[in-house]
Design an enzyme around this catalytic site. Structure first.
Site, short mmCIF file in Angstrom:
data_model
loop_
_atom_site.label_atom_id
_atom_site.label_comp_id
_atom_site.label_asym_id
_atom_site.label_seq_id
_atom_site.Cartn_x
_atom_site.Cartn_y
_atom_site.Cartn_z
N GLY A 181 -7.14 5.43 5.40
CA GLY A 181 -7.18 6.36 4.34
C GLY A 181 -7.30 7.78 4.69
N ARG A 235 -11.72 3.34 11.92
CA ARG A 235 -12.81 3.27 11.18
C ARG A 235 -12.98 1.57 10.97
NH1 ARG A 235 -11.06 3.41 5.41
NH2 ARG A 235 -11.60 1.31 5.30
N ASN A 244 -10.06 -0.59 10.93
CA ASN A 244 -8.92 0.07 10.49
C ASN A 244 -8.32 1.36 11.40
OD1 ASN A 244 -8.55 -0.80 7.42
ND2 ASN A 244 -10.92 -0.59 7.99
N TYR A 289 -10.43 3.04 -5.42
CA TYR A 289 -9.38 4.07 -5.56
C TYR A 289 -9.58 4.77 -7.09
CZ TYR A 289 -6.97 2.51 -1.57
OH TYR A 289 -6.76 2.16 -0.09
N GLU A 307 -13.71 -5.69 9.47
CA GLU A 307 -12.35 -5.24 9.89
C GLU A 307 -12.43 -3.95 10.49
OE1 GLU A 307 -9.44 -4.15 6.97
OE2 GLU A 307 -10.72 -5.18 5.46
N GLU A 356 0.95 -1.36 -0.10
CA GLU A 356 0.07 -0.02 -0.02
C GLU A 356 0.88 1.19 0.15
OE1 GLU A 356 -3.73 -0.41 2.35
OE2 GLU A 356 -2.47 -2.05 3.20
N ASP A 415 -15.62 -1.25 9.42
CA ASP A 415 -15.96 -1.62 8.12
C ASP A 415 -17.05 -2.77 8.45
OD1 ASP A 415 -14.60 0.20 6.81
OD2 ASP A 415 -13.07 -1.27 6.14
N SER A 454 -6.80 -2.47 1.38
CA SER A 454 -6.80 -1.89 0.05
C SER A 454 -7.34 -3.18 -0.87
CB SER A 454 -5.59 -1.24 -0.48
OG SER A 454 -5.49 -0.20 0.41
#
Length: 316
Positions: free
Chosen positions: A268, A248, A264, A210, A262, A14, A250, A143
């Site tokens: 990002g 964050r 984070n 992305y 998961e 990443e 998900d 990602s």
């Protein structure tokens, strides 16, 4: 003025995502408060050299040697305060298998899974019991790199080999059909929830994340009862995994039940990323969000140091 080093790059797949995050952070740091210094690293040695003279390390790293607690541990050894969660939370959340194990023990719903440490551990019968389709992914990746949706046993081995090519362990997870959402948390408070819909792909892959027009991402309002369940699940994750400052979570929502995928600890942070977009809906400019992260992190690190001096070790 606080000298803030924005640590970006790293050694993971990443790398480019990290550079994008770092550039955006530098661009939006309040120049009346902070002197922003770009620190692009490719190794531990470069980190140690690059952070000399800094007052604070703002982490824009993703993946291994960034989100997994190793950089955080190095910075603690050097006595440099850094952004986000501590060593333990970073390590736990980076390992999807450990994350899901902890969450399941707390009664948080998460899709059924298997974890493989070597190719020889692959059992077609065990995957059959999960039921196709399944998601095959690197256990510690992000990602959606190295991740594959597998619809039958004929596709399984090549997908597992692909995931092993980027990680030492592989997760095979039951595919859950539901509404994908993400729940940003700042300072222990849930920010507005964002709904995610992939445009083109049937799951939220790298291109959907992305590429321009790859997905529709917008702040949504869930029905009251469901929002309460989602909030409870997100905060339970944050607390159980010892996250601090921001994170964050998900999820997929199926039949009114949130399933956590998961957590984070360094999500990002480009201007169009999910957490800044949610924070904007809550009234934070990008610069204001960075202020909150820096001030919250400084408070957290000071609190940890104070506890250690009193003989109470905290790895929050």
């Amino acid at each position: 003025m606080i000298k803030v080093g924005v640590i970006m790059g790293g050694v993971s797949s990443e790398y480019e995502v990290s550079l994008n995050t770092g550039r955006e952070m530098l661009k939006h740091l309040d120049r009346s408060k902070y002197e922003g210094v770009p620190v692009v690293i490719h190794s531990r040695e470069e980190l140690i050299e690059g952070v000399k003279g800094l007052d604070f390390a703002l982490l824009a790293l993703h993946g291994a040697y960034g989100e997994d607690g190793t950089v955080q541990g190095t910075l603690e050894t050097l006595g440099i305060p850094y952004s986000g969660s501590g060593v333990l939370a970073s390590s736990l959340c980076m390992d999807k298998h450990l994350t899901k194990t902890v969450l399941a023990s707390k009664g948080v719903h998460t899709p059924a899974w298997l974890c493989l440490d070597r190719m020889e551990d692959l059992s077609l019968d065990a995957v059959e019991r999960l039921g196709y389709p399944v998601m095959v992914k690197p256990n510690s990746g992000g990602s959606s790199i190295g991740m594959t949706k597998v619809n039958s046993s004929a596709e399984l081995r090549s997908a597992v080999e692909k995931a092993f090519a980027v990680d030492r362990s592989v997760l095979i997870e039951g595919y859950t059909v539901g509404e994908e959402i993400t729940c940003p948390i700042l300072g222990g408070t849930l920010l507005p929830i964002i709904g995610i819909r992939s445009l083109g792909a049937d799951w939220f892959d790298y291109n959907a994340k992305y590429e321009l027009g790859g997905a529709e991402e917008r702040v949504i309002q869930l029905p009251a009862g469901l929002e309460d369940r989602v909030r409870a699940a997100a905060l339970a994750c944050y607390q159980a995994l010892r996250c601090t400052v921001y994170a964050r979570v998900d999820m997929l929502v199926k039949d009114g039940v949130p399933y956590v995928l998961e957590v984070n600890t360094l999500p990002g942070m480009t201007e169009t990323s999910l957490l800044p977009r949610s924070a904007l809906a809550a009234g934070y400019t990008f610069s204001g969000l960075l202020d909150e992260i820096i001030s919250g992190s400084l408070g957290e690190r000071r609190g940890t140091v104070a506890q250690e001096k009193q003989g109470v070790i905290s790895y929050g």
